[in-house]
Design a protein around this motif. Structure first.
Motif, mmCIF file in Angstrom:
data_model
loop_
_atom_site.group_PDB
_atom_site.id
_atom_site.type_symbol
_atom_site.label_atom_id
_atom_site.label_comp_id
_atom_site.label_asym_id
_atom_site.label_seq_id
_atom_site.Cartn_x
_atom_site.Cartn_y
_atom_site.Cartn_z
ATOM 1 N N GLN A 55 -9.841 2.335 1.826
ATOM 2 C CA GLN A 55 -10.598 1.997 0.611
ATOM 3 C C GLN A 55 -9.807 1.030 -0.261
ATOM 4 N N ALA A 56 -8.508 1.259 -0.385
ATOM 5 C CA ALA A 56 -7.673 0.409 -1.229
ATOM 6 C C ALA A 56 -7.500 -0.988 -0.640
ATOM 7 N N ARG A 57 -7.704 -1.154 0.664
ATOM 8 C CA ARG A 57 -7.617 -2.479 1.262
ATOM 9 C C ARG A 57 -8.818 -3.348 0.886
ATOM 10 N N PHE A 58 -9.891 -2.721 0.446
ATOM 11 C CA PHE A 58 -11.053 -3.493 -0.007
ATOM 12 C C PHE A 58 -10.663 -4.260 -1.261
ATOM 13 N N HIS A 59 -10.940 -5.569 -1.264
ATOM 14 C CA HIS A 59 -10.444 -6.433 -2.337
ATOM 15 C C HIS A 59 -10.972 -6.037 -3.712
ATOM 16 N N GLY A 60 -12.148 -5.396 -3.752
ATOM 17 C CA GLY A 60 -12.713 -5.014 -5.047
ATOM 18 C C GLY A 60 -12.020 -3.843 -5.692
ATOM 19 N N ILE A 61 -11.255 -3.089 -4.920
ATOM 20 C CA ILE A 61 -10.582 -1.902 -5.465
ATOM 21 C C ILE A 61 -9.073 -2.111 -5.478
ATOM 22 N N GLY A 62 -8.466 -2.267 -4.314
ATOM 23 C CA GLY A 62 -7.025 -2.497 -4.256
ATOM 24 C C GLY A 62 -6.239 -1.264 -4.656
ATOM 25 N N ALA A 63 -4.923 -1.368 -4.542
ATOM 26 C CA ALA A 63 -4.046 -0.248 -4.889
ATOM 27 C C ALA A 63 -4.152 0.091 -6.368
ATOM 28 N N MET A 110 0.811 -1.203 0.000
ATOM 29 C CA MET A 110 0.000 0.000 0.000
ATOM 30 C C MET A 110 0.858 1.272 0.000
ATOM 31 N N THR A 111 2.157 1.120 -0.138
ATOM 32 C CA THR A 111 3.023 2.292 -0.027
ATOM 33 C C THR A 111 2.779 3.297 -1.151
ATOM 34 N N ASP A 112 2.203 2.851 -2.287
ATOM 35 C CA ASP A 112 1.978 3.768 -3.406
ATOM 36 C C ASP A 112 0.583 4.375 -3.383
ATOM 37 N N VAL A 113 -0.173 4.157 -2.307
ATOM 38 C CA VAL A 113 -1.509 4.719 -2.162
ATOM 39 C C VAL A 113 -1.473 5.814 -1.108
ATOM 40 N N PRO A 114 -2.009 7.019 -1.418
ATOM 41 C CA PRO A 114 -2.042 8.077 -0.401
ATOM 42 C C PRO A 114 -2.732 7.611 0.872
ATOM 43 N N GLU A 115 -2.293 8.135 1.985
ATOM 44 C CA GLU A 115 -2.779 7.702 3.300
ATOM 45 C C GLU A 115 -4.307 7.787 3.396
ATOM 46 N N ARG A 116 -4.898 8.833 2.844
ATOM 47 C CA ARG A 116 -6.339 9.028 3.004
ATOM 48 C C ARG A 116 -7.161 7.935 2.321
ATOM 49 N N TYR A 117 -6.588 7.224 1.358
ATOM 50 C CA TYR A 117 -7.339 6.206 0.620
ATOM 51 C C TYR A 117 -6.999 4.775 1.031
ATOM 52 N N LYS A 118 -6.146 4.580 2.012
ATOM 53 C CA LYS A 118 -5.645 3.232 2.283
ATOM 54 C C LYS A 118 -6.739 2.276 2.747
#
Length: 336
Positions: free
Chosen positions: A11-19, A1-9
């Motif tokens: 959301q990005a952990r949700f399997h349907g979206i991801g980084a 998740m290092t390439d995802v801004p902190e505010r979206y992490k």
């Protein structure tokens, strides 16, 4: 998740979206037409998710909006701030990492035609003519159009996918997609949030490339009566439909409508070609008319009626429901 801004992490952990999906969202842009209850709710959700928007609305904030239109405040209503401006300020305060391109305008084919690339069109309008215009615009550009409406505690959602399903014009030949409005039947805020959430999640599915997860049925829900339907409408494709079958797009014509009755408000909109507000301000003052000026409008009273002129030449004549009367009043004030 290092390439995802902190505010979206989260959301990005949700399997349907991801980084990968989150990075896709950062590159997309959505056109949202209408900033009333639905538009306010869905724009809030999408901006928080990291989606850039082009937003457009022709109206201003009134106190009756505050019960359900969640982006606006009492001060916005007191100042009669155009919804596009108030919404843009609130959305940018929520997330300055995304672009919010705001327009005070009445959407027409002339307005839509020069728009840059967009990935999807969201409907948050209150009239059939604009919905059919957006339907045809999206089909012509070969991008999805997400129809939505709500009145009372009743809501509908449907996604028009070009070349894959019936379009809105097809469905309107078979289903009652127009009828009562919130001005005539009222509306409760929870159905607005519910319908907007369905729009938002379908938008996220499409923009992140998860097209196989998208809902292809027409959703109809009544939250008060605890009833819901999912209608398979694939067989409702009209083989003679000029929009999705013939690619003729009957709504994509230069705007010729000079007047419009705004939804349930005894307000007529009259169009005028103007070069700006300054010259008209001087003209009205020379006629000894008291004018209130804001950065966006001129306001005055004429024959007991409130008149509101926008920079794009639209005059809202309040307290009338007859277009001929409204035009005559505008002619008296501004000339033909």
């Amino acid at each position: 998740m290092t390439d995802v801004p902190e505010r979206y992490k989260r959301q990005a952990r949700f399997h349907g979206i991801g980084a990968e999906g989150q990075n896709e969202l950062a590159m997309k842009r959505v056109l949202l037409v209408g900033l009333g209850a639905l538009g306010a709710a869905v724009s809030d959700q999408l901006v928080r998710a990291g989606v850039s928007l082009i937003i457009v609305d022709r109206d201003y904030v009134e106190v009756t909006n505050l019960q359900r239109q969640t982006l606006y405040t009492e001060q916005d209503a007191a100042d009669e701030t155009p919804k596009a401006i108030a919404a843009s300020e609130r959305l940018q305060a929520i997330n300055r990492d995304v672009a919010v391109d705001a327009h005070i305008a009445d959407v027409s084919w002339d307005w839509l035609r020069p728009l840059p690339h967009i990935d999807l069109v969201l409907d948050a309008t209150d009239n059939v003519e604009t919905r059919l215009l957006l339907n045809d615009f999206a089909l012509e550009r070969e991008i999805p159009f997400l129809f939505a409406s709500c009145v009372g505690a009743y809501g509908m959602n449907y996604t028009v996918m070009p070349g894959q399903a019936p379009c809105l014009r097809c469905l309107m030949r078979h289903l009652p997609l127009a009828g009562q409005t919130c001005a005539t039947a009222g509306v409760v805020a929870p159905i607005v949030q519910h319908v907007a959430s369905r729009q938002a999640v379908e938008t996220l599915k499409y923009l992140t490339g998860r097209h196989e997860k998208m809902e292809r049925r027409l959703l109809i829900e009544d939250m008060w009566e605890n009833q819901s339907q999912r209608l398979d409408v694939e067989r409702l494709v009209d083989v003679s439909c000029p929009s999705c079958q013939q690619q003729e797009y009957p709504s994509l014509v230069p705007n010729r409508q000079q007047t419009a009755l705004l939804c349930g408000r005894d307000v007529v909109q009259v169009r005028r070609s103007i070069d700006g507000l300054d010259g008209l301000l001087d003209q009205l003052r020379r006629a000894e008319i008291v004018v209130k000026q804001t950065p966006f409008t001129l306001e005055w009273r004429w024959r007991g009626h409130r008149m509101l002129l926008f920079k794009d030449g639209r005059v809202l004549v309040h307290g009338v429901d007859d277009a001929h009367v409204a035009v005559a009043m505008v002619d008296e004030c501004l000339g033909r």
